[in-house]
Motif scaffolding. Structure first.
Motif, PDB file in Angstrom:
ATOM      1  N   ASN A  16       0.810  -1.230   0.000  1.00 38.61           N
ATOM      2  CA  ASN A  16       0.000   0.000   0.000  1.00 38.61           C
ATOM      3  C   ASN A  16       0.839   1.275   0.000  1.00 38.61           C
ATOM      4  N   ASN A  17       2.157   1.138  -0.221  1.00 39.50           N
ATOM      5  CA  ASN A  17       3.007   2.292  -0.463  1.00 39.50           C
ATOM      6  C   ASN A  17       3.327   2.304  -1.953  1.00 39.50           C
ATOM      7  N   TYR A  18       2.547   3.084  -2.698  1.00 38.63           N
ATOM      8  CA  TYR A  18       2.642   3.048  -4.161  1.00 38.63           C
ATOM      9  C   TYR A  18       3.782   3.911  -4.694  1.00 38.63           C
ATOM     10  N   CYS A 142      -4.506  14.151  10.138  1.00 39.70           N
ATOM     11  CA  CYS A 142      -4.352  12.728   9.839  1.00 39.70           C
ATOM     12  C   CYS A 142      -5.217  12.319   8.657  1.00 39.70           C
ATOM     13  N   ALA A 143      -4.561  11.801   7.610  1.00 36.89           N
ATOM     14  CA  ALA A 143      -5.267  11.211   6.476  1.00 36.89           C
ATOM     15  C   ALA A 143      -5.462   9.727   6.775  1.00 36.89           C
ATOM     16  N   LEU A 144      -6.700   9.303   6.915  1.00 39.97           N
ATOM     17  CA  LEU A 144      -6.988   7.917   7.267  1.00 39.97           C
ATOM     18  C   LEU A 144      -6.551   6.984   6.138  1.00 39.97           C
ATOM     19  N   SER A 145      -6.026   5.822   6.528  1.00 38.00           N
ATOM     20  CA  SER A 145      -5.527   4.835   5.564  1.00 38.00           C
ATOM     21  C   SER A 145      -5.378   3.515   6.303  1.00 38.00           C
ATOM     22  N   PRO A 146      -4.975   2.449   5.601  1.00 33.99           N
ATOM     23  CA  PRO A 146      -4.707   1.195   6.321  1.00 33.99           C
ATOM     24  C   PRO A 146      -3.646   1.334   7.408  1.00 33.99           C
ATOM     25  N   THR A 168      -9.332  12.140   4.313  1.00 32.94           N
ATOM     26  CA  THR A 168      -8.726  11.073   3.524  1.00 32.94           C
ATOM     27  C   THR A 168      -8.044  11.701   2.320  1.00 32.94           C
ATOM     28  N   ALA A 169      -6.810  11.288   2.072  1.00 29.79           N
ATOM     29  CA  ALA A 169      -6.039  11.805   0.932  1.00 29.79           C
ATOM     30  C   ALA A 169      -5.813  10.674  -0.061  1.00 29.79           C
ATOM     31  N   ALA A 179      -6.101   5.396  -1.259  1.00 30.25           N
ATOM     32  CA  ALA A 179      -5.676   6.188  -0.105  1.00 30.25           C
ATOM     33  C   ALA A 179      -4.153   6.298  -0.047  1.00 30.25           C
ATOM     34  N   ILE A 180      -3.661   7.505   0.166  1.00 31.67           N
ATOM     35  CA  ILE A 180      -2.238   7.726   0.402  1.00 31.67           C
ATOM     36  C   ILE A 180      -1.879   7.121   1.747  1.00 31.67           C
ATOM     37  N   TYR A 181      -0.764   6.410   1.799  1.00 30.11           N
ATOM     38  CA  TYR A 181      -0.450   5.605   2.982  1.00 30.11           C
ATOM     39  C   TYR A 181      -0.065   6.428   4.197  1.00 30.11           C
TER      40      TYR A 181
END
Length: 300
Positions: A16-18, A142-146, A168-169, A179-181
């Protein structure tokens, strides 16, 4: 800052880190990363930034140890936060002796707030990767993500007395919005300004709320594009050098992606310091800000 000994592309974080190039199998990655790290340290020390450099250990096999800000944060009141990590091999980065070294450097640790038990429930909040802290106004963006759980964020804010600013970003991956990690990929906080990619925030209400918080706190908003985010232009940290001079630290890729107008806006607030981190960015999917776990602890 942690000097790497086994840096490479971490297959456990690439899911999930693209920003990681998972096709790259550079056999000289660690040597190149060490050179980039050492050059970066030299530049920081040259302008008077106090850097504590700690070597990673071979036996832990921690390819991402170069990014310590994800597992620990240090606070003005003497508190230290320890955070639950998404990738199992990153959990080994949490080494108690590192806190001993920091105390031996003259800093006072009064209390450790440990959230790592959340890993047992697959709940994560990766330090100041997930949290972009406005320490003056006590707000946690905080941008929510996994890797950034909302309930754990709220718990952090209650423990450290911060106000949460939640959104969310997104980034575009193969024509899909994902989602950005980490929040700190698309947002950097300065004392009097914020560098942010508002285009990553698709929800208009969330974007408006984000802007309002920054404006109400007197921050100049310096916007960047999604393409600049891909060059790690959001991954910046303001530090203090000699004679209390402020520097915004970033990679050379980030700096070269900025327009003259953006550079001018930043330089109204502080000087810019940049260093080549190409290998670390390409394989690690993180940049200058991720490499620095800033210490706000009181002196003994």
């Amino acid at each position: 800052m942690i000097r790497p000994v086994k840096f490479r592309m971490n297959e456990q974080t690439a899911v999930n880190n693209y920003y990681q190039d998972s096709s790259d199998t550079d056999k000289d990655a660690n040597v190149k990363a060490q050179k980039e790290f050492d050059d970066f340290i030299e530049k920081l020390k040259f302008v008077g930034v106090n850097v504590i450099v700690i070597d990673d250990t071979l036996e832990n096999d921690t390819p991402d140890s170069i990014f310590p800000n994800n597992w620990v944060s240090f606070h003005e009141n003497g508190d230290v936060g320890l955070y639950p990590m998404f990738a199992a091999n990153r959990r080994r980065e949490r080494r108690p002796e590192i806190l001993d070294i920091i105390e031996n450097e003259g800093f006072e640790i009064k209390n450790i707030i440990d959230y790592t038990v959340a890993e047992e429930d697959d709940v994560f909040l990766e330090g100041t990767g997930s949290l972009v802290l406005d320490r003056v106004n006590k707000k946690a963006y905080c941008a929510l993500s996994p890797r950034a759980d909302e309930e754990l964020l709220i718990e952090f804010c209650e423990d450290f007395e911060y106000t949460p600013v939640i959104f969310t970003a997104y980034q575009t991956v193969d024509d899909e919005r994902l989602a950005i990690y980490h929040t700190n990929v698309m947002m950097g906080m300065g004392e009097t300004f914020a560098v942010i990619c508002l285009d990553c925030v698709d929800d208009k209400k969330e974007r408006k709320n984000l802007v309002n918080h920054l404006k109400n706190d007197g921050k100049e908003i310096i916007t960047i594009t999604e393409d600049q985010v891909n060059n790690f232009a959001g991954n910046m940290l303001q530090v203090i050098g000699a004679d209390e001079k402020r520097y915004l630290v970033m990679s050379s890729a980030a700096y070269n992606s900025l327009s003259k107008d953006q550079v001018s806006k930043i330089e109204k607030h502080c000087s810019i310091l940049h260093s080549n981190l190409d290998t670390i960015e390409r394989l690690g999917g993180g940049s200058a800000r991720c490499m620095m776990a800033e210490i706000f602890l009181p002196k003994q």
